[in-house]
Design an enzyme around this catalytic site. Structure first.
Site, mmCIF file in Angstrom:
data_model
loop_
_atom_site.group_PDB
_atom_site.id
_atom_site.type_symbol
_atom_site.label_atom_id
_atom_site.label_comp_id
_atom_site.label_asym_id
_atom_site.label_seq_id
_atom_site.Cartn_x
_atom_site.Cartn_y
_atom_site.Cartn_z
ATOM 1 N N THR A 33 8.989 -12.589 25.127
ATOM 2 C CA THR A 33 9.654 -13.675 25.866
ATOM 3 C C THR A 33 10.800 -13.135 26.727
ATOM 4 O O THR A 33 10.868 -13.394 27.935
ATOM 5 C CB THR A 33 10.209 -14.721 24.872
ATOM 6 O OG1 THR A 33 9.133 -15.191 24.077
ATOM 7 C CG2 THR A 33 10.869 -15.889 25.588
ATOM 8 N N THR A 84 -0.699 -7.207 12.107
ATOM 9 C CA THR A 84 -1.436 -7.378 10.853
ATOM 10 C C THR A 84 -0.883 -6.424 9.795
ATOM 11 O O THR A 84 -0.561 -5.281 10.109
ATOM 12 C CB THR A 84 -2.950 -7.107 11.025
ATOM 13 O OG1 THR A 84 -3.557 -7.026 9.726
ATOM 14 C CG2 THR A 84 -3.249 -5.823 11.767
ATOM 15 N N ASP A 101 -2.660 -5.222 7.576
ATOM 16 C CA ASP A 101 -3.784 -4.396 7.110
ATOM 17 C C ASP A 101 -3.858 -3.005 7.755
ATOM 18 O O ASP A 101 -4.511 -2.127 7.220
ATOM 19 C CB ASP A 101 -5.125 -5.104 7.363
ATOM 20 C CG ASP A 101 -5.220 -6.445 6.662
ATOM 21 O OD1 ASP A 101 -4.555 -6.616 5.629
ATOM 22 O OD2 ASP A 101 -5.964 -7.317 7.152
ATOM 23 N N ARG A 128 1.348 0.265 -21.314
ATOM 24 C CA ARG A 128 0.162 -0.423 -20.813
ATOM 25 C C ARG A 128 -0.401 0.237 -19.564
ATOM 26 O O ARG A 128 0.290 0.953 -18.842
ATOM 27 C CB ARG A 128 0.529 -1.864 -20.440
ATOM 28 C CG ARG A 128 0.585 -2.764 -21.644
ATOM 29 C CD ARG A 128 0.974 -4.166 -21.218
ATOM 30 N NE ARG A 128 1.111 -5.004 -22.397
ATOM 31 C CZ ARG A 128 1.754 -6.149 -22.427
ATOM 32 N NH1 ARG A 128 2.354 -6.607 -21.338
ATOM 33 N NH2 ARG A 128 1.821 -6.845 -23.532
ATOM 34 N N LYS A 158 -1.201 13.575 -19.865
ATOM 35 C CA LYS A 158 0.027 14.326 -19.563
ATOM 36 C C LYS A 158 1.235 13.667 -20.222
ATOM 37 O O LYS A 158 2.277 13.514 -19.615
ATOM 38 C CB LYS A 158 0.240 14.402 -18.037
ATOM 39 C CG LYS A 158 -0.907 14.968 -17.282
ATOM 40 C CD LYS A 158 -1.020 16.453 -17.472
ATOM 41 C CE LYS A 158 -2.297 16.967 -16.817
ATOM 42 N NZ LYS A 158 -2.510 18.378 -17.018
ATOM 43 N N ARG A 197 -3.809 -4.605 -18.137
ATOM 44 C CA ARG A 197 -3.371 -5.877 -17.536
ATOM 45 C C ARG A 197 -3.596 -5.839 -16.031
ATOM 46 O O ARG A 197 -3.622 -4.763 -15.427
ATOM 47 C CB ARG A 197 -1.871 -6.117 -17.800
ATOM 48 C CG ARG A 197 -1.492 -6.189 -19.259
ATOM 49 C CD ARG A 197 -2.144 -7.384 -19.937
ATOM 50 N NE ARG A 197 -2.157 -7.190 -21.375
ATOM 51 C CZ ARG A 197 -1.400 -7.863 -22.222
ATOM 52 N NH1 ARG A 197 -0.560 -8.773 -21.777
ATOM 53 N NH2 ARG A 197 -1.493 -7.631 -23.515
#
Ligand code: F6P
Length: 326
Positions: free
Chosen positions: A27, A129, A131, A166, A215, A250
């Protein structure tokens, strides 16, 4: 070529942080070169429904720091039809718009390319984007902010992963591309990245995870690119739970969190430079090109090269994720 007096701007497809900075740059750069500017609401939809507003310099005040897009955005089915595009063209001409700047990703620039050819409209694209899945450019507007959002989220998940010992599968966006997954894995010190560009059999995955646990690590984080075919993080976690029940696995799906937030300085700078370059491209008589950036230099990328020709994944980065997670 007819003289261009008025430039229309629209944002289309998924919103990306930095779109507002790009709107501001287009603009103000256009006004400073003597063009008038019109903002088109809701992407191509606004051309069809005639939601077109006059833009002045003040219309874009105080937006450089905002995520999302003040012009709103949409994925417009009607614009994929010849009748929809004809209506869009008629409204555009009636509003006095001579050229368009389209800020969006692969689908939006595909629409721009078809529209430009059908009606001989000068269009300049800006890669907006998260992506990063466009050809001829090292970066897209929004990618850096999304990458940082993922990194910060994984940093937080790491606390729970390590306290509870976890295994976390963290699903990130990217459409069909693995850039966000790969580079966020490197940036967050994840144990592995699962990306659509690489086939990942469960035994390969187990090898990667074992590699992490072996490890003397008490947790592992695997970044998984969304993938409807394999079921993404949920699909992988189910497969691993079945075959390796010893792991407390999870799943966290980051979802649209990745698209929001104030753009990073990198995205603001990129959007500002590219927005200005779009106006210079119009002054140069360019049409049907996207503004890209390669090795720090702005370039003109023909739509045919930008669409469906994204850069190959750097396999060395994938290997590096593994090497650095020992
Ligand atoms: O193209 C941006 C993107 O966020 C992709 O990463 C993702 O696959 C898609 O859009 C999600 O689209 P929607 O917000 O329409 O669900």
């Amino acid at each position: 070529m007819a003289t261009i007096k008025c430039i229309g701007i629209l944002t289309s497809g998924g919103d990306a942080p930095g779109m507002n900075a790009a709107i501001r740059a287009v603009t103000r750069s256009a006004i400073s070169h003597g063009f008038s500017v019109k903002g088109i609401m809701r992407g191509y939809k606004g051309l069809i429904t005639n939601e077109i507003i006059e833009f002045r310099s003040q219309s874009v005040s105080n937006i450089i720091q905002l995520g999302g897009t003040i012009l709103k955005t949409a994925r417009c089915q009607e614009f994929t039809t010849p009748e929809g595009r004809r209506l869009a063209y008629d409204n555009m001409r009636a509003a006095g718009i001579d050229a368009l700047v389209v800020i969006g990703g692969d689908g939006s620039l595909t629409g721009a390319s078809i529209f430009a050819q059908e009606f001989d409209v000068p269009i300049i694209g800006l890669p907006g984007t998260i992506d990063r899945d466009l050809g001829g450019t090292d970066h897209t507007i929004g990618y850096d902010t999304a990458l940082n959002t993922i990194m910060e989220s994984v940093d937080k998940l790491r606390d729970t992963a390590s306290s509870h010992e976890r295994l976390f599968f963290v699903e990130v966006m990217g459409h069909t591309a693995g850039y966000l997954a790969l580079n966020s894995a490197l940036a967050s010190g994840a144990e592995a990245a699962i990306i659509p560009e690489m086939e990942t059999e469960v035994d390969q995955l187990a090898e990667l995870i074992n590699h992490g646990f072996r490890k003397s690590k008490n947790s592992a984080i695997v970044i998984v690119a969304e993938n409807p075919e394999t079921g993404g993080a949920t699909g992988l976690a189910e497969r691993v739970k079945k075959e390796f029940p010893q792991y407390d696995a999870r799943v966290t799906i980051l979802g649209h969190l990745q698209r929001g937030g104030s753009p990073t300085s990198r995205d603001r700078i990129l959007a500002s430079r590219m927005g200005n370059a779009a106006v210079e491209a119009i002054l140069d008589g360019q049409r049907n090109v996207m503004i890209g950036i390669e090795n720090g230099k702005l370039t003109y990328v023909p739509f045919s090269k930008a669409i469906k020709h994204r850069k190959a994944i750097d396999r060395d980065v994938l290997e590096l994720v593994k090497i650095l997670s020992i």
